[in-house]
Write a protein that holds these residues in place. Structure first.
Motif, PDB file in Angstrom:
ATOM      1  N   ALA A  49       0.826  -1.218   0.000  1.00 22.43           N
ATOM      2  CA  ALA A  49       0.000   0.000   0.000  1.00 22.43           C
ATOM      3  C   ALA A  49       0.856   1.261   0.000  1.00 22.43           C
ATOM      4  O   ALA A  49       0.569   2.223  -0.718  1.00 22.43           O
ATOM      5  CB  ALA A  49      -0.943  -0.012   1.202  1.00 22.43           C
TER       6      ALA A  49
ATOM      7  N   GLN B 276       3.773   1.819  -1.152  1.00 17.97           N
ATOM      8  CA  GLN B 276       4.401   2.086  -2.448  1.00 17.97           C
ATOM      9  C   GLN B 276       3.364   2.602  -3.454  1.00 17.97           C
ATOM     10  O   GLN B 276       3.655   3.491  -4.252  1.00 17.97           O
ATOM     11  CB  GLN B 276       5.083   0.828  -2.991  1.00 17.97           C
ATOM     12  N   ILE B 277       2.175   2.030  -3.421  1.00 12.83           N
ATOM     13  CA  ILE B 277       1.119   2.495  -4.328  1.00 12.83           C
ATOM     14  C   ILE B 277       0.729   3.935  -3.979  1.00 12.83           C
ATOM     15  O   ILE B 277       0.544   4.767  -4.860  1.00 12.83           O
ATOM     16  CB  ILE B 277      -0.113   1.560  -4.240  1.00 12.83           C
ATOM     17  N   GLU B 278       0.632   4.213  -2.681  1.00 12.81           N
ATOM     18  CA  GLU B 278       0.194   5.547  -2.265  1.00 12.81           C
ATOM     19  C   GLU B 278       1.249   6.614  -2.509  1.00 12.81           C
ATOM     20  O   GLU B 278       0.925   7.731  -2.910  1.00 12.81           O
ATOM     21  CB  GLU B 278      -0.170   5.532  -0.776  1.00 12.81           C
TER      22      GLU B 278
END
Lengths: 189, 189
Positions: free
Chosen positions: A107, A109-111
């Protein structure tokens, strides 16, 4: 959240950063983090160079526990097949918790959308270690292509944790048969 | 970003919301969105009730194009096996773009951490439609358990797009063999 008065300001900040970013996202403000930790902003900036560094440190601090929860013990006399399945059983078990929002290391890294962010670097290393474990077990179990199998298993791991985190699906009746098909196709013992 | 002077303030806001939230995340501020769109905040709030509604509308507006890019044409005379593979070929192709950051409909749900947010609801529906397509093809192709296969394929889809988005992996040499194993195991024609 731990508000044990005996824990240090540093520990309380790490705990607040881990808990609040997992629950609310990485955009959580410094004010909210300091308030939850019961620490002044001045103290926070004496302990951590920036919010980014605090976030990275909070991920780093939980990395050992995260890996320990997922991986089997080093010499448990089980087959590589069973040891890999153990990881996914643990994921399924974690995903059953009501506050599960997916893997925090995915999460973040995605955010952040910035692979050079200090927290992204910590997260990437933690996931690379998990990939390394799966690859070693795949090789040990005689997988026809250990690299491919490890990549496939990470794809399933991240897909399942993301989808369980957003309540699009649950690992029940899904994770075990999917991993089994991939292990069988790779000729895993 | 499109800054075509002929496009309406509404269109420019939708474009800015889609582009900037994909690139920077859902925490992007209203000021930044209005500035990129060349629209005053007053005008924005006349067109959209809130930033949340603007974000939801921007996802909704792109949904048809997203689905059209991924799915094969309705009657292309290919087998269900090939039609499912088409979706993953398209994903692999998208993931090759330098600005690819994963599936926006997955990312927005992970970032918002609130399944009742208007944008999460739009995103969930778009992904449910994709699941529906895969399930219908699975059934058409004689899969032993079409529900399970559709869930497995979505798990692979989201895992692959998430991991490609954070540059943890690439679909090359990974997506095709993984999907093929799952289709074969399900007995798909």
């Amino acid at each position: 959240m731990t508000t044990d008065a005996k824990s240090s300001p540093r520990e309380r900040l790490l705990e607040a950063a881990a808990t609040l970013t997992y629950r609310d996202g990485v955009a959580i403000g410094v004010d909210a983090l300091c308030k939850a930790a019961g620490v002044s902003k001045r103290s926070m900036y004496q302990l951590f160079e920036s919010k980014d560094e605090l976030l990275a440190a909070s991920l780093e601090e939980r990395a050992s526990a995260y890996v320990a929860t997922l991986l089997p013990e080093a010499d448990d006399n089980r087959s590589p097949h069973e040891r890999i399945m153990h990881v996914f059983d643990q994921l399924a078990s974690q995903a059953g918790a009501p506050d599960f929002q997916g893997c925090r290391y995915l999460a973040v890294q995605i955010e952040l959308k910035d692979q050079s962010h200090p927290a992204s670097r910590v997260a990437r290393q933690v996931k690379a270690n998990l990939t390394g474990f799966l690859r070693a077990e795949a090789e040990q179990g005689g997988a026809s292509d250990p690299d491919l199998l490890a990549r496939q298993l990470m794809l399933v791991f991240d897909g399942a944790s993301a989808r369980a985190g957003i309540k699009a699906d649950t690992p029940t009746g899904l994770l075990e048969p999917t991993v089994a098909v991939l292990l069988d196709a790779a000729g895993m013992r």
